[in-house]
Structure formats: structure tokens, C-alpha cells
Design an enzyme around this catalytic site. Structure first.
Site, mmCIF file in Angstrom:
data_model
loop_
_atom_site.group_PDB
_atom_site.id
_atom_site.type_symbol
_atom_site.label_atom_id
_atom_site.label_comp_id
_atom_site.label_asym_id
_atom_site.label_seq_id
_atom_site.Cartn_x
_atom_site.Cartn_y
_atom_site.Cartn_z
ATOM 1 N N TYR A 97 0.851 -1.194 0.000
ATOM 2 C CA TYR A 97 0.000 0.000 0.000
ATOM 3 C C TYR A 97 0.882 1.236 0.000
ATOM 4 O O TYR A 97 1.905 1.283 0.673
ATOM 5 C CB TYR A 97 -0.893 0.005 1.254
ATOM 6 C CG TYR A 97 -1.697 1.274 1.401
ATOM 7 C CD1 TYR A 97 -2.995 1.369 0.875
ATOM 8 C CD2 TYR A 97 -1.173 2.391 2.065
ATOM 9 C CE1 TYR A 97 -3.732 2.535 0.990
ATOM 10 C CE2 TYR A 97 -1.907 3.565 2.184
ATOM 11 C CZ TYR A 97 -3.190 3.621 1.646
ATOM 12 O OH TYR A 97 -3.907 4.785 1.763
ATOM 13 N N GLU A 182 -3.442 7.438 -4.159
ATOM 14 C CA GLU A 182 -3.358 6.170 -3.428
ATOM 15 C C GLU A 182 -3.149 5.031 -4.415
ATOM 16 O O GLU A 182 -3.821 4.978 -5.448
ATOM 17 C CB GLU A 182 -4.652 5.949 -2.634
ATOM 18 C CG GLU A 182 -4.626 4.724 -1.738
ATOM 19 C CD GLU A 182 -5.946 4.544 -0.997
ATOM 20 O OE1 GLU A 182 -5.982 4.769 0.214
ATOM 21 O OE2 GLU A 182 -6.946 4.182 -1.650
#
Lengths: 390, 288, 390, 288
Positions: A97, A182
């Protein structure tokens, strides 16, 4: 403004953040013939599409088109599917992530990275999220990448790949006025077997080693600051985030949000408008909308505000104006003009305080509109009317 | 003593010939503020309310300004703010709304590492009743006194200040921090100043949904604030993910709800009013 | 590194700083046919080429080629003409000056602008030069342009043109690691007559106004920081600034400058090397070169340094090493190796101080090389030898 | 009291596993410097002269470093310097030469507005005899004493320090400011520190052609320096327009000549030695 995955990935590509090979289609027949396997991904501005059946795999073009057709007709968490992204299927070794956002409390960009990707970051335990507050005067120099790469467990070539992705992502974040960029998951693909012939040559002996895989952004979530859109002409405003009525009112210059009650609200100032909605709820009344008139005291602006409230079909309308320097007689004129022009028969209760407030209230009362000097009495009157009408 | 500005603060207005700049300069002068100069490129030589207008901030330095009020359109705010700071102006108040987030980031970052104070963007400014006013708050609602007010909104602040005045509570300083996601001052910064301010005896905070400024304020109050504090929070009824007028008033990923803020204040012993008009009564419980 | 005018203008064009239409040629026959007038400009890395006949006007291609041929064979202040820039002839209304450089004392970029252009800036009185110290944390925002434009007398559209040029020039200055970017002259071209038909239409009456001209960079001087060239692969190093020998020595890693005396010099450290040259001069001896050996104490580096000194044909060689941590025996080995390899018969005087200095000096003396522990005695010995040999 | 660093200064070395970093760390330790850690990306876990090596500056913070010596190649200096400053290290000494000018500009600008001290680039560092050394100056030439030396060069500094020591003049602090066009400290900055330093009684400045640092120093000395100052200037024989080894040693457009600097010093009452070895005699005339 949220970008669709394919729009975010186009920006990633522009900035040198690796993305899977692929293309977007708006109709199933636009999918081209292929060998191997492809991923068919619903383009919607919401998370969790995988669980909702919005991500499928196809091994030939007929299958891909069939799946695309199904997905294009889906609604995912209330969102219509906007398009389909067709991509190569990655061989995944591990999912990570990575994101950058504006942290309001430090007033600085914040990088978050985690070796646990592919799940919602909110569900990852804090100690598995590595944070780095960027000083924008320094920016993201390679040392930032090295520091985070080490914590993420990347060494050698992978650390370099990670640092490059991070620096490029930060550049995008700054240059495109992003609120959030993101990558979830940031995928490490499987490394390839590399066979090296051993000495002496022609001996037939080979040494088999594994070359490291590549880090690739398998998904994208990019949120652009709406206030900056005037300098990003290449981005169109995505309609899906607002209801058609919200879009219409916003284009006319009003801050407008649809809610699910039955009292239309017009107030001035975001804070006062929110406080008006809150107060209605505490009084047991349900607002139909948020409409901030802004600071202007023109007859037309006041009058036109009713257009959007009326389109929301409320049962009554509350106007709450704390004038300050706003001229209340002008506001009153606008309200009266709206009542006449739009032939409004439902109850209108007005709170009007500011310059020429008594004059304004008098004008309203003369036109059959309840007018008060303070918010409390206005809302109490509204409650009385609405309860009486039940 | 005052917070940030006082009766001696010399103010310039960038964008003074515009509708907002011109009108509010006049109101500020009526309130007693020392508006020494205005700036509008291309309009140098004009006068607005007898205040001389210049083409550049540099030219206003003969008036030794301490503070600037920026009223130029959003795309030009960054340029105007840096023009002011480059020329050594200490306090930079930005009235303009819809300033791009990254522009605000650049302005606030530079200001904080170079000793400038930024108020706003997207706020009504600062008023010190009896001394000075920089911004757009209506003159007539104020009364000189001992209650300091800090708020993230505009009109709602007037509503509450008006209620305070009507109930006999005068104000020491009233400041609108701004409704954007990044503002020059957060509640913690202003609490530090209010706690030190001799003219302030009690504090009213007017918060709203979005961000964690109220939660941080609650933590700070627990540790460092000895004066009584009461609060109001707007946005209890706001749905998540929607920008409620202010760029900063948005609940994202479950963060920044009114419940969270009210809970934090309650835990810090700060009473939270249900209705804006209740603030004076709530204040009465903790302060004379 | 100085760029030629045409190289600088190519960068200007890339960054949106307006330049005259034109192209560079290396042979007269490369000049293309044209109508109107053209300027034929010698490309040399020195000023004052106009006065030296390096700038001419031509009204047809034959004339242009003839002039180009003449100019290409010229030497201007000792510089061979490298190429020819062929440009449109501008109609000049007024000439200005604009530059950005690194100001060493403020350690910041400094903008200088003057309404008196076209002459050397050193000859412009200080009160006609408007300076602006850039804070690189802020950069050149539009306000910088406005402040300077006002002082320069630019208003309206010209102020905007000037601000754009300044902002673009600063961008170039920063992104190309420039030490100096200079536009002299920055030309304001003649405005065009604009005829507007007056009311009522078809009355035949027209109003004649003058549209403002354009600001154009009629010349360019761009100096790029040599230490940054590794990140500007698009720029080749221009050979002309160094003598062939300087170029050769520099490529081998020695800081080397040719001078016009007859004592070859090898020393370590730029400051000590300069001090050595100064001392020679004060002793009535003339250095042939500056050669800084750097901090290394390898036999080969010392030995190879002699290659370049010898190519300068000095009458004697002075080596001045304050070793500090440098091993003097290693240096001595290098000197001895050079003497043998290059069969040096001219006098060599060496000052050697540092680790193992006595050992080093002993080795040198054994090989017929004068060696001293301090600079003063070494130079006095050299003077004695050179005076004796006259 | 010392200037910039003292016996308690905890030093890290960025690039410690390189040739220069490793050798000079050892020499510094011998001199008495507290070298607490080294940094070389990818070499974390090694030891150099018993000093632990880490991959990042962040990891060295357990040793609470105050200063860093940067010995990495020029293209990586900016990154290393910002890594150190981001992590709160106060003193940043850059040994590396050929650092791009605009990189030095960025490093020095940030340092000066955030309270960091930069020494260099392209200088031999700082030595406080009897206390500490950060840099590459040879250990054996120093003697503890009362004369402070500031210089724009390396070897020439050793030459002069050596002459001072041989003539009985010990040193309080010896600093090489660096031979580049932009350096963290100029003569004026260091004069301010030397004037305040209780251990310093006399000052030697070793200047060279290029820039106007010496002229500014002369002005400053006239106004603010009470201690005796002597100087040496290298480059009397340098032709204009040529870079004499140091990036900063260049006469451009008639500015930065040795004559100009010598004249300025003479006008400020600062004697200028003709030969490096003359410094002790010249010093003797103005200081015991």
C-alpha cells in the site's frame, strides 16, 4: 474530485509510475482480440467493487465482451458503472500500500506506506503503516524513499523502484493539486527465473536465479482539489459524485447538497447553514437540502436559489439569513419575487437579521411570509406549521 | 495587550479597488482600523476612502504596514500573499475562498518557517472590539469585553457574537480561522495566544465537521488552558463525503464527525452547546 | 560554461522567451533564400563582436552568403568564429537589459533590469539598474515581474510580456543550473498601426492607433555551471573556452590553466597552487601554468601531471606539496618516475612536507632533484638556478 | 566555549564506507572527535573504526547526533544534506567538491532559514585543537591556542596553520569555509562568531580571488571587530575569467581581484601578508 481508476492510471503513466498495460472501453465491442488473460474492471467511484462482482477475468475476447456487458449494466453501491478497464493480468508475488495525502493537522503532505496492501488501509493495524510527514520546502528527495523502502522491506533494485515510484507520485500529487493519491494494491510481480550458463561454457550446467519482480500500481485512487481545476484543463469534472440537482445548483454558484428530509433550506454562510440543518434535526424536522447563498445580497441571487430548492420538492422552506452587512430589504425582495415567479404555495418561514432588517421583515409579512428576527423563533414557527399540517 | 493585531496595527488591503476590498476597507476604517494603503496593480494613484492605492506592495512600505488583508480572486492569492511576505509584512489575512489547497499549503508552510502569521484563507478575519478590525465581520454586533471567540466559519460566528453581546458578554478578540482544509492558524495555535492574552478571561470555540482541529484543541485544553472554554460544533446532520459549503467541512473515511469532536470536548471538560443561541447560557455555567 | 548565442536562444525558445526567427549555419551555403532583410551574426564566446565587424545585414541570399564567408574567416578578440546565426531583422523601438545571476554575497539569485540596454551593463549608471534579490523559497512569482515592470516603465500588455519573460527566464535559470542568463538587448519592436473603422460604419472614417510592440530577446548570454553538466546531457561542453592543453589536462582530472611564463608548476590544493604562482611572481619568476594535483597521493597521478606541464614547454618545474595526510614518499616516487619516463633534463625543484617527508626528500635528492621542507627555500633555490642559467 | 562545534559535539559521517569517509573518520577519532555513527545506504550493520554504520540518517538518531560530515559524491550531496537537516541535525559539513551551484543554493537557503549551520561545500572542515575535528585537516599541524583561522582553501590553510604552530601561535578554531561560489558561511558570518568567542584573541583570514567576501569582511571588521585581524590573499597572479581550481576563484567582469581585496583589508587596518609563511611575523606586529 475523484478520478476513475483509468484516469488516475493515465496520470500515473504520465509521471512514470508503472501501471499494467491496458485501455478503457465504454462499450463491450471496443474490447480488442487478445491472447492470454485479461482483467475486466468496472470503473466506479466507490470502493469494494471486487466483492460486488465488478472485477472479472477473461481468457478470450468473446468472454471479455460478455463480462463487460454484464458489468456495464451493474450498479455498485448505488453507482452506475461508467466504463470498463481492460488490463493484462499480473502475476502477483505480494501486495503493498502507498498513498500521499494532505494532513490537515500538520498542514503538510503525509506519505503512508504499508507492506499490507490490497485491503482497506483503515483495517491495517497502525504499527504496520509507516508514515512520513513531507516538508514541502524539501519535497520528496531520494532519502525519503530509502527510509520508507527499508521499513517496507525493499532492498537493492526494489528499493530503487520504490523510491522512483514515490518521487514520481509526489510530483504528480503536487503538480496536479491532489488531495489524495493512493496505490492500493501496489503489486510486486513474480520475479523471472534467470538461467546463467556456468563455467566451463558448453558444459550444459546452468545456475538458476530469480530476478526481482516489478512494482506496479494495480489500482489508483486520485482525488483532485476542486478549487484547482481551473489550472487542469485536461481533467473534466466527473459528474457522478454529485446528484444532477447538486450539479445544476453548483454550476449556478450555490453550495448545494441534497439530503433526505422535507424542509427546503436556504441560509447564508456554510457554518450557519450547517447549524440550521442541525437545529432542524434537533427539533425533529428533516432538512431536504443544504444551500449556502453566500455573502451576496442581490435580489436575483436570492430569487434563483429557490429554483433548486423547489426542484427538490420540499414541503416547506426555511430561510435563515444573519445579514451582518447584507441588506435585508434586498433579501426580502428576492424572496417575494421568488414566491411570485415560482408561484410558491407551501409555507415559507424566514429569519432575517442585519441592515434594514425591520423593513425587510415588514415586506415579507405583507406578502404572507412568516418573518422573525432570530433563528429560534423561526424554527419554532416552522415546527408549529408543519405539525399543524399533518 | 491584544492577540495578533491591535489599535496600532497598520493595515494594507490587496485588491482594495474591488467590490469587497473597497466596501470592507470603509467598514474597517469606521471601526477604527488603521488602513494605511491599498494595492491594485494598474490602479496606482487612485484613492479609496481617502486611502492611497499603489501598484505594488513594495510601494506601500513607506507607510510601514504590519498586516495585509488579501481580497484578490483565488487564482491570484498565492502571488499576493508571497508579495506581502517577501516585503516583510508580518500578518497576512486571506479573505478569499476557493484558494487551491496546494497554494494554501505553500503559503502556510513559508509563513510558519519565516515567522509570519496567516489568518484564513476563507475566513471573516479578526476583530478586536474597541481597537481594530481586519476583515468582513459586521461592526455593529461587537461589544468590548473579556470573551475571546475563535471560529471556523463566518456568519455562524456573527450569530454567536451577537448572542454574546445581547447577553452582556463583550469580546476581547474574535477571530475566524477560515473554512478551508489548510488554514494559517488552527484552534491550538489560537488557544495558546488566548491563554496568554491578559484581556481574555473566557473562550468560545466554534468548530465544525472535518479534520481533527477540535480533537487536538480538546487535548491542548486539558494540558495547557486554565481559562474556561465552551464550544459549538456545526454539522451534526452532515452526511459523510459531502463538502458542506466549506472546503474543510467534509467527513472523509469516517474521520471528522461532529460526534467525535463533541465527545473530545466533553472529555476535556468543555461544555458544548446544542444550539448557537445557547452559547451565553452555557458560558454562564463556567464563567461569571 | 558559456553557451553560444544560438544555443542560448534555443533554450530561450524552449522556455517561452521570445527570440527572433532564425537559424544557425556552419557553412555559407547553408543559408537559405529569403525575401526582406536578414542579420548575419558571428557566433563567438566574447562580447563586442558588433564593433569588430561580426554583425552585418544582407538583403538577398548571395549577399548573405558572401558576408557569412567573410565572418566565418574572422577572428574576434582572439576567438575563431564558430558559426553564423541568420535572423530576421527586427524593427527596434527601444533596447532594454535583463539578467539573472547568482549573487555570491547574498547567496541568492539576483535579477538586474535596466531601461538602458544594448550597451555593456558595467557602463550603465547604478541608478538606472533595478535589482531584485530572489528568495529561492518563493521563486519568481508574478509580483516580481510587476514590481520590476513598473520601474522599467512597462504598463498594460508590455508589463505582462515582461513578467512572462522574467518568469520563464528564471525557470530556465533554475532548471538548467545557470550561473548567468542575460538578454542584452531585450528589444521592444515597433508597434503596428491599427486602423479602426469609426461609427457610423461605412462612413469611411478610421481611427488610427498604435498597438504595442513585442519584447524579444535579440541576444543571449547563458553561462551554465560546469559542475551540473552531468544532468544536462543535451548540452555539449563548448571547447572554445579552454586552450587545447587545458582541455586535455582537465579531462585527465587536473585543474589546469595555461599562463604565459616559463616555470611549470605542480602543487596540491587550489589555494596553495595560487599562492605558489603569486610567490613566483613576487620573486620575479613567471609561472607557465596552474596545475592542482588534488588530494590524491598515487604515484601515477603525480607522474601523469608532468605530461601536461611538459607539453607547455617550461624552462624549469616547481613542485609544491604540503602533504598533510598525503604520503610524501609516494609523491617522490611519482616525480622520479616522471623524470625517467619523460626523460626530463630541465631543473626540477620540489617542496615536500607531510607524512614520510624526510624519506621522500631523500629519494628525490638521490635522483638529482632538489628537495626542500618549506616553500620559501624551494622557491629561492629555483630562482638561484634560473638566474644562474641565464 | 568554542565556535560551532566542541568536545561534546556528536558527529555522524555520511558516506563513511567510502575511501575519504573511512580514512578521515579514523583521523578524526584519533584527534578526539566523537564520531558516533556512519551512514551508507545498503551498508547498514557494518562497522568502520568501531563506529556503527546505518542505512539512513533517521536510524542514527538513537545516538543523538549534532553534526554531520558529508563525503558522498557531488550528485548525491543535496539529498544527503536534506536528509540530515530533515532529521534535525544542526551542523552540516560538506567535504565534497564540484557540488552543482544550484544544489548549494538550495541547501544553504534552507539551512539559513531553518537554523542550520552549513560548512562548505568543498572545504577541509573545522578543527578546534584539543577538543574536536570534523574534516580532513592533518592532525599533526595543530596546537591549542588563541588564534582563530578562517580560510577559503584547504592546503593553503594547513601551510599557514603549520607556520603559526612552528612560530608558537596555537589555534582556537580553524575553519575552511569552502572554495565554492556559494558556501554556508562567509567571512562575515565567521567573524561574528570569532569576535564573540572567548577562546579567540586574534584572527587570521585566508582569502582568495573571486566574489566580494573579503571586501564585506573588511567593512564588517571596521565596524564590529575589536580583535586584531591579519590576512593573506591568494590569486594575485590569476588571469581574469579563468577558474583557478576552486569554483569560487574566478575574476568575472573585473570583480573579485586580489588588488581589490588587499585594498579593502588595508583600508580596514588589516595587514595583508605577501607570502603565506609571513603570517606569523605580520601577526606579531598586531598581537603579542
Amino acid at each position: 474530485m475523484n478520478l476513475y481508476e483509468y484516469q488516475g492510471k493515465a496520470l500515473f503513466k504520465k509521471y512514470g509510475v508503472p501501471v499494467p498495460q491496458g485501455y478503457v472501453v465504454f462499450k463491450p465491442e471496443e474490447i480488442m482480440d487478445f491472447y492470454g488473460e485479461r482483467v475486466i474492471k468496472a470503473q466506479v467511484l466507490t470502493g469494494g467493487r471486487g466483492k460486488s462482482g465488478g472485477v472479472k477475468f477473461a481468457s478470450n475476447v468473446e468472454e471479455a465482451r460478455k463480462l463487460a456487458k454484464e458489468i456495464l449494466s451493474m450498479e455498485i453501491k448505488g453507482h452506475k458503472v461508467h466504463a470498463i478497464l481492460v488490463e493484462e493480468k499480473l502475476k502477483i508475488e505480494k501486495e503493498y500500500y502507498l498513498s500521499i495525502l494532505i494532513d490537515r493537522s500538520t498542514r503538510k503532505p503525509l506519505i503512508m506506506a504499508s507492506p499490507e496492501g490490497g485491503v482497506e488501509i483503515e483495517s491495517v493495524p497502525d504499527e504496520k503503516i509507516y508514515k512520513f510527514v513531507v516538508n514541502p520546502e524539501i519535497g520528496v528527495q531520494p532519502f525519503v524513499g530509502r527510509a520508507l523502502a527499508k521499513k517496507m522491506g525493499f532492498t537493492g533494485d526494489l528499493a530503487k523502484q520504490f523510491t522512483n515510484i514515490l518521487m514520481n507520485l509526489y510530483k504528480l500529487f503536487r503538480e496536479y493539486d491532489a488531495e489524495l493519491v493512493e496505490i492500493n494494491p501496489l503489486v510486486l510481480t513474480e520475479g523471472k527465473e534467470v538461467k546463467t550458463e556456468m563455467y566451463p561454457p558448453m558444459s550444459g550446467m546452468t545456475l538458476s536465479t530469480k530476478a526481482p519482480g516489478k512494482l506496479i500500481a494495480a489500482d489508483s485512487k486520485v482525488v483532485i482539489d476542486t478549487d484547482s481545476l481551473y489550472r487542469h484543463k485536461d481533467l473534466e469534472e466527473n459528474a457522478e459524485e454529485k446528484t444532477p440537482l447538486e450539479l445544476e445548483a453548483t454550476k449556478a454558484g450555490y453550495a448545494f447538497v441534497e439530503l433526505d428530509g422535507n424542509v427546503g433550506v436556504i441560509a447564508n454562510g456554510a457554518g450557519l447553514t450547517m447549524a440550521t440543518l442541525d437545529t432542524l434535526l434537533l427539533y425533529g424536522l428533516k432538512p431536504r437540502n443544504f444551500l449556502d447563498l453566500g455573502g451576496t445580497d442581490s435580489v436575483d441571487i436570492t430569487k434563483n436559489a429557490f429554483t433548486y430548492v423547489l426542484k427538490a420538492n420540499p414541503d416547506a422552506i426555511l430561510v435563515n439569513i444573519f445579514g451582518g452587512v447584507t441588506k435585508c430589504d434586498t433579501v426580502a425582495q428576492g424572496i417575494i419575487a421568488a414566491k411570485e415567479a415560482f408561484n410558491i404555495n407551501m409555507p415559507i418561514v424566514v429569519r432575517l437579521s442585519g441592515v434594514h432588517e425591520e423593513e425587510g421583515r415588514k415586506m415579507l409579512e405583507e406578502n404572507g411570509i412568516h418573518a422573525f428576527a432570530d433563528m429560534r423563533h423561526a424554527i419554532e414557527k416552522l415546527k408549529e406549521i408543519m405539525e399543524g399540517s399533518q | 495587550m491584544s492577540v495578533i493585531v491591535d489599535e496600532n496595527t497598520k493595515i494594507i488591503v490587496q485588491g482594495i479597488t474591488g467590490h469587497q476590498g473597497s466596501f470592507h476597507s470603509g467598514e474597517m476604517i469606521k471601526f477604527g482600523a488603521k488602513v494605511v494603503a491599498g494595492v491594485t496593480p494598474g490602479k496606482g494613484g487612485m484613492k479609496v476612502h481617502d486611502v492611497p492605492v499603489y501598484d505594488t506592495v513594495e510601494e506601500t512600505l513607506v507607510h510601514e504596514p504590519d498586516a495585509t488583508m488579501i481580497t484578490v480572486p483565488a487564482p491570484f492569492v498565492k502571488d499576493a500573499a508571497f508579495e506581502a511576505m517577501y516585503n516583510g509584512i508580518r500578518v497576512v489575512y486571506i479573505l478569499t475562498e476557493k484558494v487551491p489547497l496546494h497554494d494554501a499549503l505553500d503559503i502556510v508552510t513559508y509563513a510558519r518557517s519565516h515567522g509570519h502569521v496567516v489568518i484564513g484563507p476563507n475566513g471573516p478575519g479578526i476583530t478586536v472590539p474597541g481597537k481594530t478590525k481586519m476583515g468582513i465581520m459586521p461592526n455593529h454586533i461587537f461589544k468590548k469585553g473579556t470573551v475571546a471567540v475563535a471560529s471556523r466559519s463566518g456568519t455562524l460566528t456573527y450569530e454567536i457574537v451577537n448572542a454574546l453581546t445581547l447577553n452582556g458578554y463583550g469580546q476581547s478578540t474574535v477571530i475566524g480561522l477560515g473554512g478551508d482544509r489548510i488554514t494559517g492558524l488552527n484552534f491550538v495555535d489560537i488557544l495558546e495566544l488566548f491563554e496568554k492574552d491578559e484581556d481574555t478571561e473566557a473562550i468560545v470555540l466554534v468548530g465544525e465537521i472535518g479534520g481533527t482541529a477540535e480533537e487536538e484543541a480538546a487535548e491542548y485544553i486539558k494540558k495547557y488552558v486554565s481559562k474556561p472554554v465552551v464550544a459549538y460544533i456545526a454539522g451534526r446532520s452532515a452526511p459523510p463525503g459531502k463538502r458542506m459549503g466549506h472546503a474543510g467541512a467534509i467527513i472523509t473515511r469516517g474521520k471528522g464527525t461532529a460526534e467525535s469532536k463533541i465527545k473530545a470536548f466533553n472529555e476535556a471538560g468543555v461544555p458544548v452547546a446544542e444550539f448557537p443561541w445557547e452559547i451565553p447560557q452555557v458560558l454562564k455555567k463556567v464563567y461569571k
